[in-house]
Design a protein around this motif. Structure first.
Motif, PDB file in Angstrom:
ATOM      1  N   ILE A  61       0.842  -1.202   0.000  1.00  0.00           N
ATOM      2  CA  ILE A  61       0.000   0.000   0.000  1.00  0.00           C
ATOM      3  C   ILE A  61       0.877   1.251   0.000  1.00  0.00           C
ATOM      4  CG2 ILE A  61      -1.619   1.350   1.407  1.00  0.00           C
ATOM      5  CD1 ILE A  61      -2.900  -1.386   2.198  1.00  0.00           C
ATOM      6  N   SER A  62       1.910   1.266   0.830  1.00  0.00           N
ATOM      7  CA  SER A  62       2.783   2.451   0.883  1.00  0.00           C
ATOM      8  C   SER A  62       3.547   2.655  -0.424  1.00  0.00           C
ATOM      9  CB  SER A  62       3.740   2.376   2.072  1.00  0.00           C
ATOM     10  OG  SER A  62       4.716   1.396   1.870  1.00  0.00           O
ATOM     11  N   ASP A  63       3.791   1.564  -1.159  1.00  0.00           N
ATOM     12  CA  ASP A  63       4.468   1.662  -2.457  1.00  0.00           C
ATOM     13  C   ASP A  63       3.508   1.976  -3.603  1.00  0.00           C
ATOM     14  OD1 ASP A  63       6.884   1.110  -1.240  1.00  0.00           O
ATOM     15  OD2 ASP A  63       6.969  -0.984  -1.899  1.00  0.00           O
ATOM     16  N   GLY A  64       2.206   2.067  -3.290  1.00  0.00           N
ATOM     17  CA  GLY A  64       1.219   2.390  -4.316  1.00  0.00           C
ATOM     18  C   GLY A  64       0.857   1.221  -5.218  1.00  0.00           C
ATOM     19  N   LEU A  65       1.168  -0.007  -4.790  1.00  0.00           N
ATOM     20  CA  LEU A  65       0.886  -1.180  -5.607  1.00  0.00           C
ATOM     21  C   LEU A  65      -0.427  -1.860  -5.228  1.00  0.00           C
ATOM     22  CD1 LEU A  65       4.514  -2.612  -5.579  1.00  0.00           C
ATOM     23  CD2 LEU A  65       3.412  -1.253  -7.379  1.00  0.00           C
ATOM     24  N   ALA A  66      -0.918  -1.546  -4.047  1.00  0.00           N
ATOM     25  CA  ALA A  66      -2.202  -2.065  -3.562  1.00  0.00           C
ATOM     26  C   ALA A  66      -2.892  -0.947  -2.803  1.00  0.00           C
ATOM     27  CB  ALA A  66      -1.984  -3.284  -2.665  1.00  0.00           C
ATOM     28  N   GLU A  67      -4.178  -1.147  -2.563  1.00  0.00           N
ATOM     29  CA  GLU A  67      -4.938  -0.146  -1.818  1.00  0.00           C
ATOM     30  C   GLU A  67      -6.011  -0.840  -0.989  1.00  0.00           C
ATOM     31  OE1 GLU A  67      -6.710   2.452  -4.707  1.00  0.00           O
ATOM     32  OE2 GLU A  67      -7.783   0.812  -5.690  1.00  0.00           O
ATOM     33  N   GLN A  68      -6.465  -0.140   0.041  1.00  0.00           N
ATOM     34  CA  GLN A  68      -7.553  -0.634   0.873  1.00  0.00           C
ATOM     35  C   GLN A  68      -8.860  -0.106   0.308  1.00  0.00           C
ATOM     36  OE1 GLN A  68      -7.028   0.698   4.870  1.00  0.00           O
ATOM     37  NE2 GLN A  68      -5.159  -0.458   5.194  1.00  0.00           N
ATOM     38  N   ILE A  69      -9.858  -0.985   0.299  1.00  0.00           N
ATOM     39  CA  ILE A  69     -11.204  -0.563  -0.092  1.00  0.00           C
ATOM     40  C   ILE A  69     -12.195  -1.086   0.932  1.00  0.00           C
ATOM     41  CG2 ILE A  69     -10.690  -0.376  -2.554  1.00  0.00           C
ATOM     42  CD1 ILE A  69     -12.090  -3.104  -2.925  1.00  0.00           C
ATOM     43  N   ARG A  70     -13.334  -0.479   0.962  1.00  0.00           N
ATOM     44  CA  ARG A  70     -14.377  -0.853   1.919  1.00  0.00           C
ATOM     45  C   ARG A  70     -14.857  -2.272   1.655  1.00  0.00           C
ATOM     46  NH1 ARG A  70     -20.160   1.638   2.153  1.00  0.00           N
ATOM     47  NH2 ARG A  70     -20.816   0.840   4.173  1.00  0.00           N
ATOM     48  N   ASN A  71     -15.050  -3.019   2.728  1.00  0.00           N
ATOM     49  CA  ASN A  71     -15.562  -4.374   2.656  1.00  0.00           C
ATOM     50  C   ASN A  71     -17.037  -4.337   3.032  1.00  0.00           C
ATOM     51  OD1 ASN A  71     -16.171  -7.064   2.869  1.00  0.00           O
ATOM     52  ND2 ASN A  71     -14.451  -7.579   4.191  1.00  0.00           N
ATOM     53  N   LEU A  72     -17.899  -4.500   2.065  1.00  0.00           N
ATOM     54  CA  LEU A  72     -19.339  -4.402   2.311  1.00  0.00           C
ATOM     55  C   LEU A  72     -19.859  -5.559   3.166  1.00  0.00           C
ATOM     56  CD1 LEU A  72     -20.505  -3.236  -1.228  1.00  0.00           C
ATOM     57  CD2 LEU A  72     -20.061  -1.847   0.813  1.00  0.00           C
ATOM     58  N   GLU A  73     -19.096  -6.645   3.255  1.00  0.00           N
ATOM     59  CA  GLU A  73     -19.536  -7.803   4.025  1.00  0.00           C
ATOM     60  C   GLU A  73     -19.067  -7.768   5.476  1.00  0.00           C
ATOM     61  OE1 GLU A  73     -18.617 -11.430   2.014  1.00  0.00           O
ATOM     62  OE2 GLU A  73     -19.412 -10.702   0.116  1.00  0.00           O
ATOM     63  N   HIS A  74     -18.204  -6.815   5.801  1.00  0.00           N
ATOM     64  CA  HIS A  74     -17.658  -6.771   7.162  1.00  0.00           C
ATOM     65  C   HIS A  74     -17.335  -5.318   7.500  1.00  0.00           C
ATOM     66  CE1 HIS A  74     -15.072  -7.657  10.596  1.00  0.00           C
ATOM     67  NE2 HIS A  74     -15.583  -8.860  10.598  1.00  0.00           N
ATOM     68  N   LYS A  75     -17.838  -4.840   8.635  1.00  0.00           N
ATOM     69  CA  LYS A  75     -17.678  -3.426   8.973  1.00  0.00           C
ATOM     70  C   LYS A  75     -16.256  -3.054   9.383  1.00  0.00           C
ATOM     71  CE  LYS A  75     -22.439  -2.680  10.275  1.00  0.00           C
ATOM     72  NZ  LYS A  75     -23.373  -2.266  11.296  1.00  0.00           N
ATOM     73  N   ARG A  76     -15.549  -3.955  10.047  1.00  0.00           N
ATOM     74  CA  ARG A  76     -14.227  -3.599  10.578  1.00  0.00           C
ATOM     75  C   ARG A  76     -13.064  -4.085   9.714  1.00  0.00           C
ATOM     76  NH1 ARG A  76     -13.899  -5.718  16.382  1.00  0.00           N
ATOM     77  NH2 ARG A  76     -15.175  -7.355  15.526  1.00  0.00           N
ATOM     78  N   SER A  77     -13.331  -4.976   8.799  1.00  0.00           N
ATOM     79  CA  SER A  77     -12.273  -5.542   7.978  1.00  0.00           C
ATOM     80  C   SER A  77     -12.334  -4.935   6.577  1.00  0.00           C
ATOM     81  CB  SER A  77     -12.441  -7.061   7.896  1.00  0.00           C
ATOM     82  OG  SER A  77     -11.462  -7.624   7.076  1.00  0.00           O
ATOM     83  N   TYR A  78     -11.224  -4.476   6.089  1.00  0.00           N
ATOM     84  CA  TYR A  78     -11.184  -3.902   4.750  1.00  0.00           C
ATOM     85  C   TYR A  78     -10.663  -4.935   3.760  1.00  0.00           C
ATOM     86  CZ  TYR A  78      -6.234  -3.348   5.835  1.00  0.00           C
ATOM     87  OH  TYR A  78      -4.926  -3.593   6.184  1.00  0.00           O
ATOM     88  N   LEU A  79     -10.886  -4.649   2.495  1.00  0.00           N
ATOM     89  CA  LEU A  79     -10.350  -5.474   1.423  1.00  0.00           C
ATOM     90  C   LEU A  79      -9.098  -4.804   0.867  1.00  0.00           C
ATOM     91  CD1 LEU A  79     -13.648  -6.282  -0.505  1.00  0.00           C
ATOM     92  CD2 LEU A  79     -12.304  -7.879   0.875  1.00  0.00           C
ATOM     93  N   VAL A  80      -8.205  -5.615   0.358  1.00  0.00           N
ATOM     94  CA  VAL A  80      -6.997  -5.126  -0.299  1.00  0.00           C
ATOM     95  C   VAL A  80      -7.142  -5.466  -1.774  1.00  0.00           C
ATOM     96  CG1 VAL A  80      -4.482  -5.305  -0.421  1.00  0.00           C
ATOM     97  CG2 VAL A  80      -5.651  -5.624   1.773  1.00  0.00           C
ATOM     98  N   ARG A  81      -6.841  -4.501  -2.641  1.00  0.00           N
ATOM     99  CA  ARG A  81      -6.873  -4.789  -4.074  1.00  0.00           C
ATOM    100  C   ARG A  81      -5.671  -4.144  -4.747  1.00  0.00           C
ATOM    101  NH1 ARG A  81     -11.835  -1.085  -6.315  1.00  0.00           N
ATOM    102  NH2 ARG A  81     -10.829   0.917  -5.919  1.00  0.00           N
ATOM    103  N   LEU A  82      -5.367  -4.657  -5.918  1.00  0.00           N
ATOM    104  CA  LEU A  82      -4.280  -4.114  -6.725  1.00  0.00           C
ATOM    105  C   LEU A  82      -4.635  -2.726  -7.241  1.00  0.00           C
ATOM    106  CD1 LEU A  82      -3.102  -6.898  -9.201  1.00  0.00           C
ATOM    107  CD2 LEU A  82      -1.829  -5.908  -7.322  1.00  0.00           C
ATOM    108  N   THR A  83      -3.640  -1.889  -7.338  1.00  0.00           N
ATOM    109  CA  THR A  83      -3.811  -0.632  -8.051  1.00  0.00           C
ATOM    110  C   THR A  83      -3.417  -0.887  -9.510  1.00  0.00           C
ATOM    111  OG1 THR A  83      -1.541   0.052  -7.617  1.00  0.00           O
ATOM    112  CG2 THR A  83      -3.228   0.733  -6.003  1.00  0.00           C
ATOM    113  N   SER A  84      -3.670   0.063 -10.359  1.00  0.00           N
ATOM    114  CA  SER A  84      -3.253  -0.091 -11.762  1.00  0.00           C
ATOM    115  C   SER A  84      -1.730  -0.197 -11.840  1.00  0.00           C
ATOM    116  CB  SER A  84      -3.779   1.055 -12.614  1.00  0.00           C
ATOM    117  OG  SER A  84      -3.341   2.300 -12.106  1.00  0.00           O
ATOM    118  N   ARG A  85      -1.043   0.490 -10.950  1.00  0.00           N
ATOM    119  CA  ARG A  85       0.428   0.407 -10.909  1.00  0.00           C
ATOM    120  C   ARG A  85       0.887  -1.003 -10.509  1.00  0.00           C
ATOM    121  NH1 ARG A  85       4.290   3.074  -6.660  1.00  0.00           N
ATOM    122  NH2 ARG A  85       6.266   2.657  -7.659  1.00  0.00           N
ATOM    123  N   GLY A  86       0.198  -1.610  -9.533  1.00  0.00           N
ATOM    124  CA  GLY A  86       0.529  -2.972  -9.111  1.00  0.00           C
ATOM    125  C   GLY A  86       0.279  -3.972 -10.225  1.00  0.00           C
ATOM    126  N   LYS A  87      -0.840  -3.803 -10.927  1.00  0.00           N
ATOM    127  CA  LYS A  87      -1.171  -4.695 -12.042  1.00  0.00           C
ATOM    128  C   LYS A  87      -0.134  -4.563 -13.154  1.00  0.00           C
ATOM    129  CE  LYS A  87      -4.813  -5.828 -15.287  1.00  0.00           C
ATOM    130  NZ  LYS A  87      -6.118  -5.494 -15.843  1.00  0.00           N
TER     131      LYS A  87
END
Length: 134
Positions: A61-87
């Motif tokens: 995340i700090s390198d800009g290769l992934a990011e946190q996004i909201r997890n609609l299935e869980h209030k306290r746990s976030y999802l991690v996904r690739l950024t376009s730079r990571g891909k």
């Protein structure tokens, strides 16, 4: 085991210029293949703790290769996904790997590759099921 070590050395030669560790590249690969995941989901099947995976994710995340996004299935746990730079970074790495593999001239048929895949898949499953008594 010798093949595994040769592949590790070759991978480091291909990607060693990158500051990303093999573990970080593995997390990126999983995010690419599986889509957004929670840290516990990413940690499953790895021989490391969730805390270790969290440290890797934070680095990505700090390198800009992934990011946190909201997890609609869980209030306290976030999802991690690739950024376009990571891909783009992963695709660049895979391009180098593909070029190397294409240069080897292995002359393997599709049937040969499928048979090898099946054997390796069965071996992996057997090893995952095997419990060593401690």
């Amino acid at each position: 085991m010798a093949l595994h070590l040769q592949l590790q050395v070759l991978t480091e030669e291909l990607h060693g210029h990158s500051e990303l560790s093999r573990a970080c590249r593995g997390i990126l690969r999983d995010l690419y293949r599986l889509g957004p995941r929670t840290v516990p989901q990413l940690a499953r099947g790895r021989p490391v703790s969730r805390q270790n995976v969290l440290m890797l994710v934070n680095r990505l995340i700090s390198d800009g290769l992934a990011e946190q996004i909201r997890n609609l299935e869980h209030k306290r746990s976030y999802l991690v996904r690739l950024t376009s730079r990571g891909k783009a970074l992963l695709e660049e790495m895979w391009s180098r790997e593909t070029a190397l593999l294409n240069s080897l001239n292995l002359n393997l048929s599709t049937d040969d590759l499928q048979a090898a895949t099946n054997v390796l898949h069965r071996l992996r499953e057997a090893l995952e099921e095997h419990q060593i008594d401690q």
